[in-house]
Motif scaffolding. Structure first.
Motif, PDB file in Angstrom:
ATOM      1  N   ARG A 209      46.961  44.833  35.194  1.00 50.76           N
ATOM      2  CA  ARG A 209      46.902  46.040  36.013  1.00 50.76           C
ATOM      3  C   ARG A 209      48.122  46.942  35.779  1.00 50.76           C
ATOM      4  NH1 ARG A 209      44.591  45.849  41.705  1.00 50.76           N
ATOM      5  NH2 ARG A 209      45.489  43.764  41.763  1.00 50.76           N
ATOM      6  N   SER A 234      43.043  41.374  32.253  1.00 58.29           N
ATOM      7  CA  SER A 234      42.951  40.637  33.515  1.00 58.29           C
ATOM      8  C   SER A 234      41.804  41.227  34.348  1.00 58.29           C
ATOM      9  CB  SER A 234      44.266  40.720  34.279  1.00 58.29           C
ATOM     10  OG  SER A 234      44.414  42.026  34.801  1.00 58.29           O
ATOM     11  N   ARG A 235      41.507  40.559  35.464  1.00 56.27           N
ATOM     12  CA  ARG A 235      40.334  40.945  36.243  1.00 56.27           C
ATOM     13  C   ARG A 235      40.415  42.369  36.826  1.00 56.27           C
ATOM     14  NH1 ARG A 235      38.129  39.505  41.493  1.00 56.27           N
ATOM     15  NH2 ARG A 235      35.875  39.475  41.306  1.00 56.27           N
ATOM     16  N   PRO A 236      41.575  42.768  37.411  1.00 57.69           N
ATOM     17  CA  PRO A 236      41.604  44.139  37.937  1.00 57.69           C
ATOM     18  C   PRO A 236      41.345  45.187  36.851  1.00 57.69           C
ATOM     19  CG  PRO A 236      43.477  42.879  38.752  1.00 57.69           C
ATOM     20  CD  PRO A 236      42.808  42.025  37.722  1.00 57.69           C
ATOM     21  N   ILE A 249      40.087  37.508  30.596  1.00 56.43           N
ATOM     22  CA  ILE A 249      40.750  36.222  30.380  1.00 56.43           C
ATOM     23  C   ILE A 249      40.975  35.585  31.756  1.00 56.43           C
ATOM     24  CG2 ILE A 249      42.876  35.112  29.544  1.00 56.43           C
ATOM     25  CD1 ILE A 249      41.355  36.313  27.241  1.00 56.43           C
ATOM     26  N   GLY A 250      40.698  34.290  31.865  1.00 56.86           N
ATOM     27  CA  GLY A 250      40.934  33.610  33.140  1.00 56.86           C
ATOM     28  C   GLY A 250      39.769  32.729  33.518  1.00 56.86           C
ATOM     29  N   VAL A 251      39.831  32.147  34.709  1.00 56.73           N
ATOM     30  CA  VAL A 251      38.780  31.203  35.100  1.00 56.73           C
ATOM     31  C   VAL A 251      37.392  31.825  35.085  1.00 56.73           C
ATOM     32  CG1 VAL A 251      40.053  29.520  36.469  1.00 56.73           C
ATOM     33  CG2 VAL A 251      39.303  31.626  37.545  1.00 56.73           C
ATOM     34  N   SER A 252      37.315  33.134  35.359  1.00 58.04           N
ATOM     35  CA  SER A 252      36.002  33.772  35.392  1.00 58.04           C
ATOM     36  C   SER A 252      35.592  34.295  34.019  1.00 58.04           C
ATOM     37  CB  SER A 252      35.999  34.950  36.369  1.00 58.04           C
ATOM     38  OG  SER A 252      36.660  34.613  37.543  1.00 58.04           O
ATOM     39  N   GLY A 265      52.178  43.313  31.681  1.00 60.25           N
ATOM     40  CA  GLY A 265      51.737  43.929  32.936  1.00 60.25           C
ATOM     41  C   GLY A 265      50.774  43.071  33.729  1.00 60.25           C
ATOM     42  N   SER A 267      50.672  39.790  36.593  1.00 57.41           N
ATOM     43  CA  SER A 267      51.581  39.119  37.525  1.00 57.41           C
ATOM     44  C   SER A 267      51.567  37.607  37.345  1.00 57.41           C
ATOM     45  CB  SER A 267      51.202  39.476  38.956  1.00 57.41           C
ATOM     46  OG  SER A 267      49.880  39.061  39.220  1.00 57.41           O
ATOM     47  N   ASN A 286      57.128  42.149  31.817  1.00 58.56           N
ATOM     48  CA  ASN A 286      56.838  42.601  33.170  1.00 58.56           C
ATOM     49  C   ASN A 286      58.070  43.300  33.732  1.00 58.56           C
ATOM     50  OD1 ASN A 286      56.298  42.577  36.101  1.00 58.56           O
ATOM     51  ND2 ASN A 286      54.532  41.323  35.512  1.00 58.56           N
ATOM     52  N   SER A 287      57.858  44.374  34.483  1.00 61.92           N
ATOM     53  CA  SER A 287      59.007  45.121  35.007  1.00 61.92           C
ATOM     54  C   SER A 287      59.604  44.461  36.248  1.00 61.92           C
ATOM     55  CB  SER A 287      58.584  46.562  35.312  1.00 61.92           C
ATOM     56  OG  SER A 287      57.381  46.551  36.035  1.00 61.92           O
ATOM     57  N   ASP A 304      59.730  47.823  31.282  1.00 61.73           N
ATOM     58  CA  ASP A 304      58.440  48.511  31.230  1.00 61.73           C
ATOM     59  C   ASP A 304      57.714  48.079  29.945  1.00 61.73           C
ATOM     60  OD1 ASP A 304      56.399  50.485  31.523  1.00 61.73           O
ATOM     61  OD2 ASP A 304      57.488  51.684  30.045  1.00 61.73           O
ATOM     62  N   TYR A 305      56.479  47.610  30.093  1.00 65.29           N
ATOM     63  CA  TYR A 305      55.767  47.031  28.943  1.00 65.29           C
ATOM     64  C   TYR A 305      55.599  48.070  27.827  1.00 65.29           C
ATOM     65  CZ  TYR A 305      51.388  49.471  28.935  1.00 65.29           C
ATOM     66  OH  TYR A 305      50.476  50.461  28.765  1.00 65.29           O
TER      67      TYR A 305
HETATM   68  C1  LIG Z   1      37.712  33.047  42.415  1.00 63.19           C
HETATM   69  C2  LIG Z   1      38.622  33.968  41.672  1.00 63.19           C
HETATM   70  C3  LIG Z   1      38.500  34.090  40.304  1.00 63.19           C
HETATM   71  C4  LIG Z   1      39.355  34.928  39.595  1.00 63.19           C
HETATM   72  N1  LIG Z   1      39.227  34.992  38.242  1.00 63.19           N
HETATM   73  C5  LIG Z   1      40.108  35.733  37.537  1.00 63.19           C
HETATM   74  C6  LIG Z   1      40.065  35.770  36.111  1.00 63.19           C
HETATM   75  O1  LIG Z   1      39.242  35.111  35.463  1.00 63.19           O
HETATM   76  N2  LIG Z   1      40.956  36.535  35.472  1.00 63.19           N
HETATM   77  C7  LIG Z   1      41.921  37.282  36.130  1.00 63.19           C
HETATM   78  O2  LIG Z   1      42.713  37.980  35.482  1.00 63.19           O
HETATM   79  N3  LIG Z   1      41.959  37.266  37.469  1.00 63.19           N
HETATM   80  C8  LIG Z   1      41.091  36.518  38.189  1.00 63.19           C
HETATM   81  N4  LIG Z   1      41.161  36.532  39.545  1.00 63.19           N
HETATM   82  C9  LIG Z   1      42.077  37.482  40.200  1.00 63.19           C
HETATM   83  C10 LIG Z   1      43.511  37.011  40.243  1.00 63.19           C
HETATM   84  O3  LIG Z   1      43.680  36.213  41.380  1.00 63.19           O
HETATM   85  C11 LIG Z   1      44.498  38.213  40.307  1.00 63.19           C
HETATM   86  O4  LIG Z   1      44.123  39.077  41.334  1.00 63.19           O
HETATM   87  C12 LIG Z   1      44.571  38.998  38.990  1.00 63.19           C
HETATM   88  O5  LIG Z   1      44.730  38.122  37.892  1.00 63.19           O
HETATM   89  C13 LIG Z   1      45.715  39.976  39.022  1.00 63.19           C
HETATM   90  O6  LIG Z   1      45.702  40.743  37.839  1.00 63.19           O
HETATM   91  P1  LIG Z   1      47.003  41.464  37.276  1.00 63.19           P
HETATM   92  O7  LIG Z   1      48.063  40.455  37.046  1.00 63.19           O
HETATM   93  O8  LIG Z   1      46.580  42.301  36.118  1.00 63.19           O
HETATM   94  O9  LIG Z   1      47.383  42.477  38.453  1.00 63.19           O
HETATM   95  P2  LIG Z   1      48.582  42.435  39.482  1.00 63.19           P
HETATM   96  O10 LIG Z   1      48.635  41.160  40.204  1.00 63.19           O
HETATM   97  O11 LIG Z   1      48.470  43.685  40.267  1.00 63.19           O
HETATM   98  O12 LIG Z   1      49.885  42.499  38.556  1.00 63.19           O
HETATM   99  C14 LIG Z   1      50.300  43.615  37.862  1.00 63.19           C
HETATM  100  C15 LIG Z   1      51.669  43.286  37.278  1.00 63.19           C
HETATM  101  O13 LIG Z   1      52.061  44.335  36.426  1.00 63.19           O
HETATM  102  C16 LIG Z   1      53.442  44.532  36.569  1.00 63.19           C
HETATM  103  N5  LIG Z   1      53.717  45.904  36.135  1.00 63.19           N
HETATM  104  C17 LIG Z   1      53.395  47.059  36.759  1.00 63.19           C
HETATM  105  N6  LIG Z   1      53.770  48.108  36.006  1.00 63.19           N
HETATM  106  C18 LIG Z   1      54.343  47.601  34.893  1.00 63.19           C
HETATM  107  C19 LIG Z   1      54.932  48.190  33.726  1.00 63.19           C
HETATM  108  N7  LIG Z   1      54.961  49.511  33.550  1.00 63.19           N
HETATM  109  N8  LIG Z   1      55.409  47.354  32.781  1.00 63.19           N
HETATM  110  C20 LIG Z   1      55.390  46.005  32.923  1.00 63.19           C
HETATM  111  N9  LIG Z   1      54.854  45.418  34.003  1.00 63.19           N
HETATM  112  C21 LIG Z   1      54.325  46.198  34.967  1.00 63.19           C
HETATM  113  C22 LIG Z   1      53.729  44.289  38.032  1.00 63.19           C
HETATM  114  O14 LIG Z   1      55.083  43.925  38.226  1.00 63.19           O
HETATM  115  C23 LIG Z   1      52.773  43.124  38.323  1.00 63.19           C
HETATM  116  O15 LIG Z   1      53.429  41.890  38.156  1.00 63.19           O
HETATM  117  C24 LIG Z   1      40.330  35.693  40.271  1.00 63.19           C
HETATM  118  C25 LIG Z   1      40.445  35.578  41.646  1.00 63.19           C
HETATM  119  C26 LIG Z   1      39.617  34.722  42.345  1.00 63.19           C
HETATM  120  C27 LIG Z   1      39.806  34.590  43.808  1.00 63.19           C
END
Ligand SMILES: Cc1cc2nc3c(=O)[nH]c(=O)nc-3n(C[C@H](O)[C@H](O)[C@H](O)COP(=O)(O)OP(=O)(O)OC[C@H]3O[C@@H](n4cnc5c(N)ncnc54)[C@H](O)[C@@H]3O)c2cc1C
Lengths: 323, 271
Positions: A209, A234-236, A249-252, A265, A267, A286-287, A304-305
C-alpha cells in the motif's frame, strides 16, 4: 485410519493439487501406513488417459460427471460413498477443496477443518492445526466426529511428484446427467490475467500500500521486470485495483519461494508475510522504522521506497540498459 | 428481493505490539483494548450489497437490504452506520459466550434467524472472518438452509426478480454465472469494495433508529464437533539488519553491492 483423497480433474492446476496432497499424506499420514484411495472427478473422455498419473494412492475411482460445480460433486460423492466407512477425506487446497470439505462433512455428519497446516491421527479423533487471529497464531483443534474432512492451507507443504504405478487398481463410475436442475446457468469463464506460476521465480519484488497509486505500482513492476524479477502485490493494492488479484502474495494468493524477495511499502502483516516467509533472503524497504517487516526481514532499508528504487535504477541502468 | 448481509466486527490485531500477544486461560488473545473494525471480507459484502441495491433501483427491481451480526454490543457503531446507509433492518443477536471458533453455532443461529424471523432471498457473508478465520460459516449456513452456495464472489449484479449475475473466483480465474435465488453468496477478494460513508443528513435521518437485539433464548445451538485445544503464537523474526547510509543513494549502493549483485549475476543464494 482409512482415508480418501478427492481430486477435481477439471481444475487446470489438478497436477499441482495432486502433488500437494501427495506431500501432505506423506508428511502426516505415514507413507503407505493407512489404507488409502483417491476419487478423481473428470468430464471429458479425452482427459481419461491422463488420470492415472494424478493418483497419489494405490487405488482409485474415476468418476465422470457433466459439471464441475461443487453441488454436482457433492451429489456424486453421496452416490458412490453411500455405504463407505472412510474415516478421513482429504480435499485439495484450492477454492473448491475447502468448500467441499466443509459441505461434505456436514452431509456426512462428520467434522471439518480447512486451511490446515498439520494433522495427527489419534485414537478416535484427529488433531489438526491451522492459523487464526489474522495468521498470528497457530490454533489446534480436536475433531471428534468421523468422517474427518480436511483441506490443507495454500502452500502448507511443498509439492511431491507422483510416482508412476503399474498396479493401480481402478474403479470407473459414469455419473453424467446426474443433476439436471443446475441453479447456476450461462456460465462464462474469465481466465486469470496471469496464468504464469508466480511462486516459482528466483527473484521477487512485492509492492504494498505504501506505493500509493496505480501508476507507482506499474513503475515498480517495470523495474522488477528489468531486473529479471517476478512482481507481486499485497492485498490492499489488489483491492484498490492498482494491480490484478492474480498478482496477490500471501495466504489468500501465492505462497512464493524465491531466493530473494524485496518487499517495498508493505507493513509485514502476518497474512501477507506467509506469502514470502519461504524466501531465502527478504529485503524490506519501508519508511517506518517500527514497521513489522523490518524485524521479519534479513536486510532492511528505512527510507522512501521510491527514492531508493530510483537510486537503484541509476546503478542498474549502465549494467542493464534495458531498464 | 430481500438481501441479508451477515457480518462481524473484529479487533484490528495489526495494532497489537509484540508483547501484547499473550494467550490467556480461556484460550484467547486479549484484544479488548484495540479498535473493532469491520472484517475485511464482510466490509466487501456490505458494499457489494449496496452496489447491488443501486443497480436494482436503476432496473426497477425492488430490493430490501438487511444486516445481521451475532456479536456483543461492540458492533453497535457499525450497525448505526448501516442504518444510516439505509439498511431496512439491522439486527444484533447477543451470544451467551464467545463464538470465535464455533462456526457451526454461528451458522445455525443465522439459519434459524432466516427461517423463523425473516425469510430472505439471498444471504451474503464474508468468506472468512479476520480473527477466527474458520472459513466455514457461509458454507454451513447454506447446508443448514438447504440452499446452494456461490463462493468467493467478487461482483454481484441484478438480472431479474429471480436471478442474480455473480462473478466469482474459481481455480483458474473467474466464472460469471446467472444464479437462481434463494442462495448463499460468500464474498472473496473483491476490488473496489470499501464501505461507503453515509451522508451527514442520512446519519441524522436514519442513523438514530433503534437496533433490534435478540437474545439466545430464541435459538438452539448444535454441538460443535471441532474443539479448540490450544493456541501458539507465531513469531517471524529474522536478522533485521538495517542498511545505514547518509542518503538513499548510499543505501541503494550497499543494497546492490552486497545483496543484489550476487543474485543478478546468477550466483547461488543461501539462507
Ligand atoms: C483472512 C485474511 C487474509 C488475508 N490475506 C492476505 C494476503 O493474502 N495478502 C496480503 O497482502 N494481505 C492479506 N491480508 C491483509 C493483511 O492482514 C494486511 O492488511 C495487508 O497485508 C497490508 O498490506 P500492506 O502492507 O500493503 O499495507 P499497510 O499495512 O497499509 O502497509 C503499508 C506500509 O507501507 C509503508 N510506506 C508508506 N509509504 C511508504 C513509502 N513512501 N516508502 C516506503 N514505505 C512506505 C508504511 O510504513 C507501511 O508499513 C489478509 C487479511 C485477512 C484477515
Amino acid at each position: 485410519m482409512k482415508f480418501k483423497c478427492i481430486l477435481n480433474g477439471w481444475a487446470p492446476n489438478v497436477k499441482a493439487q495432486a502433488e500437494e496432497l501427495n506431500s501432505f499424506m506423506n508428511s502426516f499420514l505415514g507413507n503407505g501406513a493407512n489404507p488409502a484411495s483417491t476419487i478423481l472427478f473428470y468430464a471429458n473422455h479425452e482427459d481419461r488417459h491422463s488420470l492415472p498419473g494424478l493418483v497419489p494412492t494405490e487405488c482409485a475411482e474415476f468418476v465422470r460427471i457433466d459439471r464441475c460445480q461443487p453441488e454436482t460433486i457433492l451429489e456424486a460423492l453421496q452416490r458412490i460413498e453411500d455405504k463407505e466407512d472412510t474415516s478421513l477425506y482429504l480435499f485439495p487446497a484450492g477454492f473448491a477443496g475447502a468448500e467441499l470439505a466443509v459441505r461434505w462433512a456436514f452431509r456426512q455428519k462428520g467434522s471439518s477443518l480447512v486451511q490446515v497446516e498439520q494433522v495427527a491421527p489419534r485414537e478416535g479423533c484427529l488433531i489438526a492445526k491451522k492459523k487464526a487471529y489474522a495468521d498470528h497464531v497457530l490454533a489446534a483443534f480436536r475433531l471428534t466426529r468421523q468422517p474427518f474432512c480436511i483441506s490443507p492451507a495454500n502452500g502448507s507443504v511443498d509439492r511431491l511428484p507422483i510416482a508412476a504405478r503399474d498396479n493401480l487398481q481402478i474403479i470407473e463410475h459414469d455419473l453424467t446427467g446426474l443433476r439436471e436442475d443446475a441453479f447456476a446457468r450461462d456460465s462464462q469463464r474469465i481466465p486469470a490475467e496471469q496464468a504464469k506460476d508466480l511462486g516459482a521465480g528466483k527473484f521477487l519484488v512485492v509492492g504494498g500500500r505504501g506505493l500509493g497509486s496505480k501508476e507507482h505500482v506499474k513503475q515498480l513492476k517495470d523495474v522488477a521486470a528489468a531486473m529479471g524479477a517476478e512482481f507481486g502485490i499485497s492485498r490492499p493494492v489488489a483491492l484498490n485495483a492498482w494491480g490484478p488479484m492474480q498478482w496477490l502474495i500471501g495466504v489468500s494468493g501465492t505462497i512464493a519461494r524465491p531466493d530473494v524477495c524485496i518487499a517495498a511499502g508493505v507493513s509485514g502483516a502476518a497474512a501477507f508475510y506467509a506469502g514470502i516467509e519461504k524466501s531465502k533472503i527478504i529485503i524490506a524497504i519501508n519508511s517506518d522504522p517500527q514497521a513489522r517487516i523490518i524485524k521479519a526481514a534479513d536486510v532492511a532499508i528505512i527510507d522512501d521506497y521510491k527514492t531508493v528504487m530510483d537510486e537503484l535504477l541509476k546503478i542498474l541502468k549502465p549494467i542493464k540498459p534495458a531498464i | 428481493m430481500k438481501i441479508l448481509v451477515c457480518f462481524k466486527a473484529a479487533p484490528n490485531v495489526e495494532m497489537l505490539l509484540e508483547e501484547d500477544w499473550v494467550i490467556n486461560n480461556e484460550l484467547q488473545v486479549d484484544t479488548s483494548f484495540v479498535r473493532n473494525d469491520l472484517g475485511s471480507y464482510e466490509e466487501s459484502a456490505l458494499e457489494m450489497a449496496l452496489k447491488l441495491s443501486d443497480a436494482s433501483d436503476d432496473l426497477g427491481i425492488p430490493l430490501e437490504l438487511n444486516a445481521l451480526t451475532v456479536d456483543g454490543s461492540g458492533a453497535t457503531p457499525i450497525l448505526k452506520t448501516l442504518s444510516a446507509l439505509r439498511f431496512a433492518t439491522v439486527v444484533r443477536i447477543q451470544p451467551r459466550n464467545n463464538l470465535l471458533f464455533q462456526p457451526t453455532a454461528v451458522a445455525s443461529i443465522i439459519s434459524q434467524y432466516i427461517r423463523q424471523h425473516a425469510l430472505q432471498d439471498v444471504v451474503l457473508l464474508g468468506r472468512q472472518s479476520d480473527i477466527g478465520e474458520n472459513a466455514k460459516t457461509p458454507l454451513l449456513a447454506a447446508e443448514m438452509l438447504g440452499w446452494p452456495c456461490i463462493t468467493r464472489a467478487t461482483r454481484i449484479e441484478p438480472a431479474d426478480k429471480k436471478h442474480l449475475i455473480v462473478t466469482h473466483q474459481v481455480d483458474d480465474g473467474y466464472a460469471r454465472e446467472k444464479v437462481r435465488m434463494p442462495c448463499v453468496i460468500s464474498v472473496g477478494d473483491a476490488p473496489c469494495t470499501y464501505l461507503r460513508k453515509p451522508t451527514l443528513r442520512d446519519r441524522l435521518d436514519y442513523g438514530k433508529k433503534d437496533i433490534e437485539v435478540l437474545t439466545m433464548e430464541d435459538f438452539q445451538l448444535p454441538a460443535e464437533t471441532e474443539m479448540l485445544t490450544g493456541l501458539e503464537i507465531l513469531h517471524h523474526e529474522r536478522a533485521g539488519v538495517v542498511i545505514e547510509g547518509k542518503s538513499p543513494a548510499e543505501k541503494a549502493k550497499v543494497l546492490y553491492e552486497e545483496h543484489l549483485k550476487p543474485v543478478l549475476s546468477g550466483k547461488e543464494v543461501k539462507r
